[in-house]
Design a protein around this motif. Sequence first.
Motif, mmCIF file in Angstrom:
data_model
loop_
_atom_site.group_PDB
_atom_site.id
_atom_site.type_symbol
_atom_site.label_atom_id
_atom_site.label_comp_id
_atom_site.label_asym_id
_atom_site.label_seq_id
_atom_site.Cartn_x
_atom_site.Cartn_y
_atom_site.Cartn_z
ATOM 1 N N ILE A 191 0.881 -1.081 -0.007
ATOM 2 C CA ILE A 191 0.094 0.111 0.164
ATOM 3 C C ILE A 191 0.810 1.257 -0.004
ATOM 4 O O ILE A 191 0.538 2.249 -0.723
ATOM 5 N N ARG A 192 1.892 1.326 0.935
ATOM 6 C CA ARG A 192 2.884 2.395 0.941
ATOM 7 C C ARG A 192 3.549 2.570 -0.164
ATOM 8 O O ARG A 192 3.624 3.722 -0.967
ATOM 9 N N ASN A 193 3.861 1.446 -1.155
ATOM 10 C CA ASN A 193 4.599 1.681 -2.267
ATOM 11 C C ASN A 193 3.762 2.100 -3.468
ATOM 12 O O ASN A 193 4.251 2.665 -4.252
ATOM 13 N N SER A 194 2.666 1.521 -3.243
ATOM 14 C CA SER A 194 1.573 2.165 -4.557
ATOM 15 C C SER A 194 1.402 3.525 -4.207
ATOM 16 O O SER A 194 1.068 4.090 -5.185
ATOM 17 N N ALA A 195 1.497 3.993 -3.028
ATOM 18 C CA ALA A 195 1.203 5.567 -2.927
ATOM 19 C C ALA A 195 2.418 6.312 -3.074
ATOM 20 O O ALA A 195 2.196 7.416 -3.261
ATOM 21 N N GLN A 196 3.479 5.716 -3.017
ATOM 22 C CA GLN A 196 4.732 6.525 -3.225
ATOM 23 C C GLN A 196 4.903 6.737 -4.892
ATOM 24 O O GLN A 196 4.751 5.854 -5.635
ATOM 25 N N LEU A 197 5.109 8.028 -5.164
ATOM 26 C CA LEU A 197 5.247 8.339 -6.564
ATOM 27 C C LEU A 197 6.611 8.554 -7.225
ATOM 28 O O LEU A 197 7.413 8.594 -6.273
ATOM 29 N N GLU A 198 6.541 8.346 -8.250
ATOM 30 C CA GLU A 198 8.116 8.616 -8.999
ATOM 31 C C GLU A 198 7.926 9.761 -9.787
ATOM 32 O O GLU A 198 7.051 10.467 -10.159
ATOM 33 N N ALA A 199 9.252 10.456 -9.980
ATOM 34 C CA ALA A 199 9.574 11.565 -10.747
ATOM 35 C C ALA A 199 10.639 11.152 -11.509
ATOM 36 O O ALA A 199 11.476 10.215 -11.568
ATOM 37 N N GLU A 200 10.604 11.807 -12.948
ATOM 38 C CA GLU A 200 12.132 11.836 -13.729
ATOM 39 C C GLU A 200 12.678 12.931 -13.470
ATOM 40 O O GLU A 200 12.302 14.184 -13.685
ATOM 41 N N VAL A 201 14.170 12.844 -13.583
ATOM 42 C CA VAL A 201 15.121 13.835 -13.473
ATOM 43 C C VAL A 201 15.993 13.695 -14.929
ATOM 44 O O VAL A 201 16.381 12.560 -15.104
ATOM 45 N N TYR A 202 16.073 14.957 -15.491
ATOM 46 C CA TYR A 202 16.809 14.775 -16.751
ATOM 47 C C TYR A 202 18.373 15.234 -16.729
ATOM 48 O O TYR A 202 18.394 16.331 -16.184
ATOM 49 N N TYR A 203 19.092 14.479 -16.820
ATOM 50 C CA TYR A 203 20.607 14.858 -17.210
ATOM 51 C C TYR A 203 21.188 14.847 -18.374
ATOM 52 O O TYR A 203 20.399 14.274 -19.447
ATOM 53 N N VAL A 204 22.250 15.356 -18.612
ATOM 54 C CA VAL A 204 23.185 15.305 -19.868
ATOM 55 C C VAL A 204 24.041 14.062 -20.024
ATOM 56 O O VAL A 204 24.859 13.737 -19.181
#
Length: 318
Positions: free
Chosen positions: A31-44
């Motif tokens: 349940i905690r993992n499903s609520a935990q959101l992901e984001a993308e960070v862009y690098y060179v």
Amino acid sequence: MKKNKWLLNLAFCIIICIVAIPSFFLIGSKIRNSAQLEAEVYYVATASNTLKSSTFNLEETDPLMRAKEVLSKMQNAPAKDGVLSAMPMNLEIRSLHLQNKIAYVDLDASYLILTNAQQVTCRAAMVWSLTSIPDIEGVALSIEGCKLRTQEGEEIGVMNRDNVCINANISAETTEYAILKLYFTNISATEFLTEERVVEVNANQAREKTVLEQLISGPLEEGFYATVSPNLKVQEVKTTDDGICYVTFNQEFLTHPSANGIVTEKMAVYSIVNSLCALDEVTKVQFLVEGEKIDKVKSSMDYSKPFTEKMILPDNTK
């Protein structure tokens, strides 16, 4: 007999607990993992010189804190070979706030020191990284409180994944951004009002010409009024090594240099001089018309020699 039954019940309960408790922990974790959101960070990616994303779990729950978390990740590239930050460490984020799912990011002037390619890469990385957060749909960028504008003075506005390419081809006609300090006036033409404007400039065009074009196009701030005629045409502009900027206007400068009957000739002249002298390379301004020096325009002002900057309004002599 009763004692044996009681022991059997106790043993059964212990077995149930042994089986159930780990299951409860497993379910809670899911349940905690499903609520935990992901984001993308862009690098060179240094090998290809293109932007590549890295996914990580967001620790924050508040949208604003998530945006700050992403920007922090952007400036701290992973410690591995072949990856660099698209957002330099010395680039200061002066302020950040969210409104209607738009992230408003104000950067310091060190952004303008970046090359055109670095600016494009930095903007794209910021837009794509921040819009990977579910609560953010666009990014509005400003420099030292000034909104980004095109060479025509149009506001760049909100950037998103639809209007910002992740790895855009940079035009051969190189453009970059600069902060210009332009001198306009109030409604009664009794004092100068300075407008700092961040504009997209062509690196192949003299910055002095960009200043004049922006000044002629008029103010963008409310309560500011034009000082020079909109019909003035810049035929040529050149600054010598000793800091004298030679400006050649069309014939309009001889008859109608100012914006209207309220603005004096002297105010129009010094709004040009002050705006140009705000550039580091300019210390004086010499006016020319059709390539020739002039004695006077409408008043007794002496145009035979260069003008120096005046930080205060000259008298209202016509």
